[in-house]
Design a protein around this motif. Structure first.
Motif, PDB file in Angstrom:
ATOM      1  N   HIS A   1      31.796  35.730  29.915  1.00 39.30           N
ATOM      2  CA  HIS A   1      30.817  34.722  30.332  1.00 39.30           C
ATOM      3  C   HIS A   1      30.172  34.075  29.109  1.00 39.30           C
ATOM      4  N   GLY A   2      29.758  34.870  28.152  1.00 37.23           N
ATOM      5  CA  GLY A   2      29.133  34.347  26.937  1.00 37.23           C
ATOM      6  C   GLY A   2      30.092  33.505  26.120  1.00 37.23           C
ATOM      7  N   SER A   3      31.349  33.930  26.039  1.00 39.65           N
ATOM      8  CA  SER A   3      32.357  33.186  25.280  1.00 39.65           C
ATOM      9  C   SER A   3      32.632  31.830  25.908  1.00 39.65           C
ATOM     10  N   VAL A   4      32.680  31.791  27.225  1.00 34.80           N
ATOM     11  CA  VAL A   4      32.888  30.514  27.914  1.00 34.80           C
ATOM     12  C   VAL A   4      31.714  29.579  27.628  1.00 34.80           C
ATOM     13  N   ALA A   5      30.499  30.123  27.643  1.00 30.86           N
ATOM     14  CA  ALA A   5      29.316  29.300  27.358  1.00 30.86           C
ATOM     15  C   ALA A   5      29.356  28.776  25.922  1.00 30.86           C
ATOM     16  N   ILE A   6      29.711  29.616  24.966  1.00 31.76           N
ATOM     17  CA  ILE A   6      29.804  29.190  23.562  1.00 31.76           C
ATOM     18  C   ILE A   6      30.886  28.119  23.415  1.00 31.76           C
ATOM     19  N   CYS A   7      32.057  28.375  23.989  1.00 30.83           N
ATOM     20  CA  CYS A   7      33.153  27.395  23.909  1.00 30.83           C
ATOM     21  C   CYS A   7      32.747  26.081  24.564  1.00 30.83           C
ATOM     22  N   GLY A   8      32.072  26.168  25.694  1.00 24.78           N
ATOM     23  CA  GLY A   8      31.627  24.964  26.391  1.00 24.78           C
ATOM     24  C   GLY A   8      30.670  24.141  25.556  1.00 24.78           C
ATOM     25  N   LEU A   9      29.701  24.791  24.938  1.00 21.35           N
ATOM     26  CA  LEU A   9      28.742  24.065  24.101  1.00 21.35           C
ATOM     27  C   LEU A   9      29.422  23.406  22.903  1.00 21.35           C
ATOM     28  N   LEU A  10      30.302  24.135  22.248  1.00 26.62           N
ATOM     29  CA  LEU A  10      30.983  23.569  21.084  1.00 26.62           C
ATOM     30  C   LEU A  10      31.960  22.468  21.482  1.00 26.62           C
ATOM     31  N   LEU A  11      32.587  22.610  22.633  1.00 31.19           N
ATOM     32  CA  LEU A  11      33.466  21.557  23.132  1.00 31.19           C
ATOM     33  C   LEU A  11      32.651  20.300  23.457  1.00 31.19           C
ATOM     34  N   LEU A  12      31.479  20.470  24.056  1.00 34.04           N
ATOM     35  CA  LEU A  12      30.604  19.327  24.327  1.00 34.04           C
ATOM     36  C   LEU A  12      30.187  18.632  23.030  1.00 34.04           C
ATOM     37  N   THR A  13      29.949  19.408  21.995  1.00 40.13           N
ATOM     38  CA  THR A  13      29.609  18.831  20.694  1.00 40.13           C
ATOM     39  C   THR A  13      30.760  17.963  20.183  1.00 40.13           C
ATOM     40  N   LEU A  14      31.972  18.468  20.325  1.00 39.46           N
ATOM     41  CA  LEU A  14      33.152  17.711  19.902  1.00 39.46           C
ATOM     42  C   LEU A  14      33.283  16.420  20.713  1.00 39.46           C
ATOM     43  N   ILE A  15      33.100  16.501  22.021  1.00 42.29           N
ATOM     44  CA  ILE A  15      33.195  15.320  22.884  1.00 42.29           C
ATOM     45  C   ILE A  15      32.116  14.305  22.515  1.00 42.29           C
ATOM     46  N   MET A  16      30.885  14.772  22.315  1.00 36.23           N
ATOM     47  CA  MET A  16      29.784  13.885  21.934  1.00 36.23           C
ATOM     48  C   MET A  16      30.108  13.166  20.623  1.00 36.23           C
ATOM     49  N   SER A  17      30.646  13.892  19.670  1.00 36.37           N
ATOM     50  CA  SER A  17      30.993  13.314  18.375  1.00 36.37           C
ATOM     51  C   SER A  17      32.041  12.218  18.531  1.00 36.37           C
ATOM     52  N   LYS A  18      33.051  12.475  19.340  1.00 38.60           N
ATOM     53  CA  LYS A  18      34.107  11.468  19.556  1.00 38.60           C
ATOM     54  C   LYS A  18      33.550  10.246  20.281  1.00 38.60           C
ATOM     55  N   LEU A  19      32.689  10.455  21.271  1.00 38.04           N
ATOM     56  CA  LEU A  19      32.091   9.329  21.990  1.00 38.04           C
ATOM     57  C   LEU A  19      31.203   8.493  21.069  1.00 38.04           C
ATOM     58  N   GLN A  20      30.484   9.157  20.177  1.00 37.98           N
ATOM     59  CA  GLN A  20      29.622   8.437  19.238  1.00 37.98           C
ATOM     60  C   GLN A  20      30.436   7.561  18.296  1.00 37.98           C
ATOM     61  N   ARG A  21      31.572   8.066  17.839  1.00 37.09           N
ATOM     62  CA  ARG A  21      32.410   7.283  16.943  1.00 37.09           C
ATOM     63  C   ARG A  21      33.062   6.108  17.672  1.00 37.09           C
ATOM     64  N   LYS A  22      33.405   6.315  18.936  1.00 41.93           N
ATOM     65  CA  LYS A  22      34.119   5.290  19.683  1.00 41.93           C
ATOM     66  C   LYS A  22      33.197   4.204  20.228  1.00 41.93           C
ATOM     67  N   PHE A  23      31.997   4.573  20.682  1.00 40.19           N
ATOM     68  CA  PHE A  23      31.091   3.623  21.321  1.00 40.19           C
ATOM     69  C   PHE A  23      29.769   3.555  20.573  1.00 40.19           C
ATOM     70  N   LYS A  24      29.507   2.411  19.932  1.00 43.17           N
ATOM     71  CA  LYS A  24      28.249   2.243  19.182  1.00 43.17           C
ATOM     72  C   LYS A  24      27.037   2.407  20.090  1.00 43.17           C
ATOM     73  N   PHE A  25      27.137   1.867  21.316  1.00 44.89           N
ATOM     74  CA  PHE A  25      26.029   1.977  22.260  1.00 44.89           C
ATOM     75  C   PHE A  25      25.688   3.437  22.523  1.00 44.89           C
ATOM     76  N   PHE A  26      26.716   4.254  22.719  1.00 41.32           N
ATOM     77  CA  PHE A  26      26.506   5.677  22.986  1.00 41.32           C
ATOM     78  C   PHE A  26      25.817   6.352  21.804  1.00 41.32           C
ATOM     79  N   ASN A  27      26.229   5.981  20.606  1.00 40.40           N
ATOM     80  CA  ASN A  27      25.614   6.536  19.405  1.00 40.40           C
ATOM     81  C   ASN A  27      24.133   6.178  19.349  1.00 40.40           C
ATOM     82  N   LYS A  28      23.798   4.924  19.711  1.00 38.35           N
ATOM     83  CA  LYS A  28      22.393   4.492  19.699  1.00 38.35           C
ATOM     84  C   LYS A  28      21.556   5.262  20.715  1.00 38.35           C
ATOM     85  N   VAL A  29      22.152   5.588  21.868  1.00 42.95           N
ATOM     86  CA  VAL A  29      21.434   6.300  22.919  1.00 42.95           C
ATOM     87  C   VAL A  29      21.187   7.758  22.518  1.00 42.95           C
TER      88      VAL A  29
END
Length: 176
Positions: free
Chosen positions: A67-95
Motif C-alpha cells: 500500500h505504501g509503495s503504491v502511494a509513493i509510486c503514485g506521487l512520484l508518477l504524478l510529479t512526472l506527469i505534472m512536469s511533462k504537462l508544464q513543459r508542454k502547456f505554458k498555460f498549465f505551467n502558469k496555473v
C-alpha cells in the motif's frame, strides 16, 4: 526494561522494510528522473514531504509495504506527469507555479514586493549577508524564486561595470 525494548517489537521486520522501501524509492526515482525529490516548485516540495511521511508510516505503523509503495509510486508518477504537462502547456505551467518576483532592483529595495510576499526586511538583509554583499550598490537584483529561495545577483564591487544578461530576469515579475 520493557519500555526500552519489548520482545514483541518487530525489529527485524522494520529493518527488512527499511531495505525494501529504500530499494523501491531508488527504483522509482531512477524511472521518474533526477527531479524526483527536487524543490523546483511548491508541489515538488509537498511531494517530497509526503513521500518522507509515507516512508515513516510504512516503517512505523501497520500500513503494508504494498500500500505504501503504491502511494509513493503514485506521487512520484504524478510529479512526472505534472512536469511533462508544464513543459508542454505554458498555460498549465502558469496555473501550477508562481512566477519569481523581484525584491531588489539594483540597490533599490522594493518594499511593496517584500510586503506582498510576506518577507521582512531583516530576512532580506540576512540573504544579502549570506551572499557576501558588503554594500547595496553591489546588488544587481534580488529575486524570490518559485521554490521560495532567494537569489542574489551581485557585482564583485560597487563600482564594477560587469555585463549583465537580462535574460536572467526574463520571467521575473517586477511589481506586484
Amino acid at each position: 526494561m520493557e519500555w526500552i525494548y519489548s520482545t514483541t517489537d518487530p525489529l527485524w521486520e522494520t529493518l527488512i522494510l527499511c531495505i525494501l522501501v529504500l530499494v523501491i524509492v531508488i527504483i522509482v526515482s531512477r524511472i521518474v528522473g533526477l527531479t524526483s525529490f527536487s524543490s523546483m516548485t511548491n508541489y515538488d516540495f509537498a511531494v517530497t514531504v509526503a513521500v518522507g511521511s509515507l516512508i515513516a508510516t510504512i516503517l512505523t505503523s501497520s500500513t503494508s509495504l504494498a500500500h505504501g509503495s503504491v502511494a509513493i509510486c503514485g506521487l512520484l508518477l504524478l510529479t512526472l506527469i505534472m512536469s511533462k504537462l508544464q513543459r508542454k502547456f505554458k498555460f498549465f505551467n502558469k496555473v501550477v507555479t508562481n512566477d519569481p518576483i523581484l525584491l531588489m532592483d539594483g540597490n533599490k529595495i522594493l518594499h511593496e514586493n517584500l510586503e506582498h510576499e510576506g518577507i521582512h526586511i531583516n530576512h532580506l538583509m540576512a540573504k544579502l549577508r549570506e551572499s557576501n554583499v558588503m554594500n547595496l550598490d553591489q546588488v544587481k537584483a534580488v529575486v524570490l524564486e518559485t521554490t521560495g529561495d532567494v537569489s542574489v545577483l551581485h557585482k564583485d564591487s560597487a563600482d564594477s561595470d560587469e555585463p549583465f544578461d537580462e535574460i536572467l530576469l526574463k520571467d521575473v515579475r517586477r511589481k506586484v
